[in-house]
Motif scaffolding. Sequence first.
Motif, PDB file in Angstrom:
ATOM      1  N   ASP A   1      30.133  32.998  64.416  1.00 35.37           N
ATOM      2  CA  ASP A   1      31.178  32.076  64.139  1.00 35.37           C
ATOM      3  C   ASP A   1      31.750  32.744  62.405  1.00 35.37           C
ATOM      4  O   ASP A   1      30.985  33.833  62.034  1.00 35.37           O
ATOM      5  CB  ASP A   1      30.771  30.553  63.522  1.00 35.37           C
ATOM      6  N   VAL A   2      33.045  32.568  62.248  1.00 35.64           N
ATOM      7  CA  VAL A   2      33.571  33.210  60.971  1.00 35.64           C
ATOM      8  C   VAL A   2      34.317  32.003  60.164  1.00 35.64           C
ATOM      9  O   VAL A   2      34.899  31.158  60.812  1.00 35.64           O
ATOM     10  CB  VAL A   2      34.723  34.261  61.284  1.00 35.64           C
ATOM     11  N   SER A   3      33.952  32.124  58.846  1.00 39.79           N
ATOM     12  CA  SER A   3      34.738  31.047  57.727  1.00 39.79           C
ATOM     13  C   SER A   3      35.757  32.088  57.147  1.00 39.79           C
ATOM     14  O   SER A   3      35.202  33.178  56.709  1.00 39.79           O
ATOM     15  CB  SER A   3      33.691  30.078  57.146  1.00 39.79           C
ATOM     16  N   CYS A   4      36.915  31.621  56.771  1.00 41.69           N
ATOM     17  CA  CYS A   4      37.827  32.232  56.112  1.00 41.69           C
ATOM     18  C   CYS A   4      38.479  31.627  55.025  1.00 41.69           C
ATOM     19  O   CYS A   4      38.265  30.454  54.971  1.00 41.69           O
ATOM     20  CB  CYS A   4      38.953  32.738  57.007  1.00 41.69           C
ATOM     21  N   ALA A   5      38.886  32.392  54.116  1.00 44.22           N
ATOM     22  CA  ALA A   5      39.351  31.728  52.884  1.00 44.22           C
ATOM     23  C   ALA A   5      40.601  32.764  52.250  1.00 44.22           C
ATOM     24  O   ALA A   5      40.514  34.026  52.551  1.00 44.22           O
ATOM     25  CB  ALA A   5      38.444  31.675  51.498  1.00 44.22           C
ATOM     26  N   TYR A   6      41.824  32.097  51.964  1.00 44.45           N
ATOM     27  CA  TYR A   6      42.830  32.824  51.458  1.00 44.45           C
ATOM     28  C   TYR A   6      42.791  32.856  49.935  1.00 44.45           C
ATOM     29  O   TYR A   6      42.676  32.021  49.452  1.00 44.45           O
ATOM     30  CB  TYR A   6      44.288  32.321  51.911  1.00 44.45           C
ATOM     31  N   VAL A   7      42.760  34.161  49.315  1.00 46.24           N
ATOM     32  CA  VAL A   7      42.817  34.383  47.922  1.00 46.24           C
ATOM     33  C   VAL A   7      43.875  35.060  47.522  1.00 46.24           C
ATOM     34  O   VAL A   7      44.069  36.334  48.000  1.00 46.24           O
ATOM     35  CB  VAL A   7      41.485  34.995  47.588  1.00 46.24           C
ATOM     36  N   HIS A   8      44.802  34.971  46.458  1.00 45.77           N
ATOM     37  CA  HIS A   8      45.832  35.845  46.188  1.00 45.77           C
ATOM     38  C   HIS A   8      45.185  36.639  45.103  1.00 45.77           C
ATOM     39  O   HIS A   8      44.518  36.358  43.992  1.00 45.77           O
ATOM     40  CB  HIS A   8      46.897  34.833  45.287  1.00 45.77           C
ATOM     41  N   THR A   9      44.987  38.061  45.196  1.00 44.32           N
ATOM     42  CA  THR A   9      44.382  39.161  44.374  1.00 44.32           C
ATOM     43  C   THR A   9      45.234  39.576  43.482  1.00 44.32           C
ATOM     44  O   THR A   9      44.829  40.912  42.854  1.00 44.32           O
ATOM     45  CB  THR A   9      43.777  40.110  45.468  1.00 44.32           C
ATOM     46  N   GLY A  10      46.466  39.344  43.036  1.00 46.39           N
ATOM     47  CA  GLY A  10      47.239  39.751  42.215  1.00 46.39           C
ATOM     48  C   GLY A  10      48.507  40.095  42.763  1.00 46.39           C
ATOM     49  O   GLY A  10      49.743  40.207  42.135  1.00 46.39           O
ATOM     50  N   SER A  11      48.675  41.032  43.811  1.00 44.17           N
ATOM     51  CA  SER A  11      49.730  41.562  44.274  1.00 44.17           C
ATOM     52  C   SER A  11      50.090  41.209  45.833  1.00 44.17           C
ATOM     53  O   SER A  11      51.026  41.161  46.193  1.00 44.17           O
ATOM     54  CB  SER A  11      49.923  43.237  44.398  1.00 44.17           C
ATOM     55  N   TRP A  12      48.913  40.719  46.413  1.00 42.43           N
ATOM     56  CA  TRP A  12      49.141  40.346  47.946  1.00 42.43           C
ATOM     57  C   TRP A  12      48.105  39.038  47.915  1.00 42.43           C
ATOM     58  O   TRP A  12      47.026  38.964  47.249  1.00 42.43           O
ATOM     59  CB  TRP A  12      49.046  41.289  48.743  1.00 42.43           C
TER      60      TRP A  12
END
Length: 839
Positions: free
Chosen positions: A663-674
């Motif tokens: 299984d895979v769990s994901c998270a979106y994180v804005h790292t400054g430029s993308w």
Amino acid sequence: MIYFCCDQRRREAVRNSAFNGIDFVEVLDLEAVNPADRQRFLHLHLVNDPGAVVYTEDNIRIEGDAAVEIVAVTMGLGGQQNVVVIELAQPGDFGPYMLNIVTSTLNPAPPPEIDPVLASITFSFKVECPTAFDCLSDCECETPPEPETEIDYTARDYLSFRRMMLDRMAIAAPAFATGHPADLSTAIVDILAYTADQLAYQQDAAQTEAYLNRARSRISLKRLTRLLDYSVDEGCNARCFCHFAVSADVLPIAPSTAVIPQGAAVCTRLSEQPITFARNNALLAQSAAVYETCHDVPALFAAHNEMEFHTWSNARCHLAKGSTRATLAGHLPNLSQGLYVAMEEITGAKTGNQADRFLDRRQVVLLIEVRAFDVANAPLTDPITGDLITEIVWHDRDALRFPVCISSETSMEEGRRYIEPVSVVRGNVVLVDHGQTQDDENLGQAPSPWLSWAAGKGFESGQNHGVTCADSQCDQEQAEMIMPAFRPKLAQSPLTFAPNYASGVPASDALRTPEPNATYPCIELDGDDGVEVLPYQPVADLLASDASARVFTAEIERDNSASLRFGDNQFGRRPLSGTAFSARYRVGLGTSGHIGPDKLHHLAINLPEVIEVRNITAGAGGRNRETNAAIRKRAPFLFKTQERAVTREDYQTLGRRVEWVQDVSCAYVHTGSWITTFALPDPKGRIGVTEDQRTQLRGHYEKFRLAAHDVAVSTPVYVPLEITLHVCVAPNASKSHVRQRLLTIFSPQRQANGALGLLHPDQFRAGQILHLSPMLAAAQNVEGVIAAKATRFRRFGDPRTSGLTGRKLLFGRTEIARVDNDASHPGNGVFLLDLEGGR
């Protein structure tokens, strides 16, 4: 009568005679000094000098849609005596006008000194106005209209075409169309009707092949489904591992050579043939199956024929399932990293009879470490007995699938005999795959063009080659040659499709069936254009090839015949006419190569030291080509396959395609430029993710991620737990039996029936809420248990995280629960039982 001619030579004839005539008329427009005089003055140029002849207003007549009034006529202009200047009261309109030289206002005939052909001329007052059309008029002769003939467009066979042609000829050439069967005209019509019938059939066939549900050709189905980005499965050949036993060491002549080169053939038993013989394709074709080596064999050693295990003076030993290391008896300095060795049971463990051995107790492993010398560079020995030994380690992916029995004792019925060895290790092992090479088959030459397009109807007819309209008006257009298609067909079938064999691949991966898009045709093609011999490379399709690439694609029909298609100078280079091609390819595919163990018997090389050839493992990994019915069934639903990663669910779905990912769990994180997507994999059946696995998953996501979105693969954090259950046992139940059943259910291993224990790593997910109720329910369902309750349910060593009150434990996004229940490593999670009652 008025003639329209491209070459007007009348003026030259008049110029050398006593007659005169009109050469041309010039309208004074943009060059007028006074804007009010634009288009009011006409300069009439005569062919010859009129001499004493003077023309007045009575000799000039201008005719047109709108009448114009002549004001004055003057002879001569700036020293040019052959120019007559005509002044008008007003300019004319956009229509054509005709200027005539007449005898008088009452006599419209030309004067006697004027040539009647050049006595009039047509001109326009607006000649200097901007226009998008060519100034030169068309001088082609008109084609007289042909008589109308009713054409039956429903004619599709020989008889209807013949009847229509005879009807047409009866109108267009009545004398030619007699209709007599022995007449030449009728014979010509019969030939044309036959040709039209064949063309109609080809058109109907092309119409049939244009639809997925009606196409009969497998090549048509492949091209149609390519529009959906569907890759037709061309199948894959089978593979197995072959062992060579030698009577003496066989060493290479030079360091860069091999005793058995890649592509050497091995085959099943042939009657009255020695074990090794010179390669003969006709003789090999008589065998049931032909395999060829996938790698070079640098050397063969007699000591590697059969290597026994070193048991360190112990008896009745075995290698446990999952083992990745062993010790061999004897000094084996020629064993090295990257070689394959096979573990094989050679006698029955219970009877000592060779016929009772298990043929499936064989496994090939890839050596990753060999230790034959100690730190002093002396041969490695057993410190107690002094026996020479060699230690080997093989790849984790080749961990033993079953216990390997090394020594045993027979049953009482067999006399309690001690048997050693039961299993041995064999070297001189190489990977071989199914398929026989066909050498240098002549495919013929690329043909020269013999047909051409009708003039002006070719692909290049609309291109401007720098020729002006004046140069091409009366020149016949050149026909463009039609380049014939060159699609040679291979004489033998089926063409072998195989994966790329890389060195250092674990044996388990080498035998695994590859994905449909990971197999390639085994064919080499050379083209000789008379100047040099150039190789052509096979590709899956020509769409990604540029115009200069020497490539081709192999197209497989439903009868397994293979034809080769080349480029068209837009997608791949078209072969030059006269180029001679020769092919070297392999034949053999699919499950026909799935032979049993010990079926290979011959080596097609003169190598007398080889005394035995046999396949240690059975042929495996073969896959037949996709049928037409399967293509029609699968291709229309390709769009339902997830091929892009946008949401978290997309990353989760695509991640599960990787073999080792549960299984895979994901998270979106804005790292400054993308934006970066952090993917956290949960591996199957194990704890921990290696760096190689992280790199593999990152590469897997690369072709699915959005542009400007980065993907990073995180490492999960494993959280050990402490779980203690207080269990009340029924008075008539055995406490030890209940404990044993509970520990089997609450185990981090897989149970005997194949079910996962409740503490198995695959039972936990990242960020999962771990509830207590399922555990209590599982304990209470055990026979002999009256009641069960939890007395400890928390993270290891942290009383503040107790979940007894809420009856659940919470975890962060990157955290995965872990309960190994290993007494040697309690820090990896503990599960305890407190039993009360019972007997």
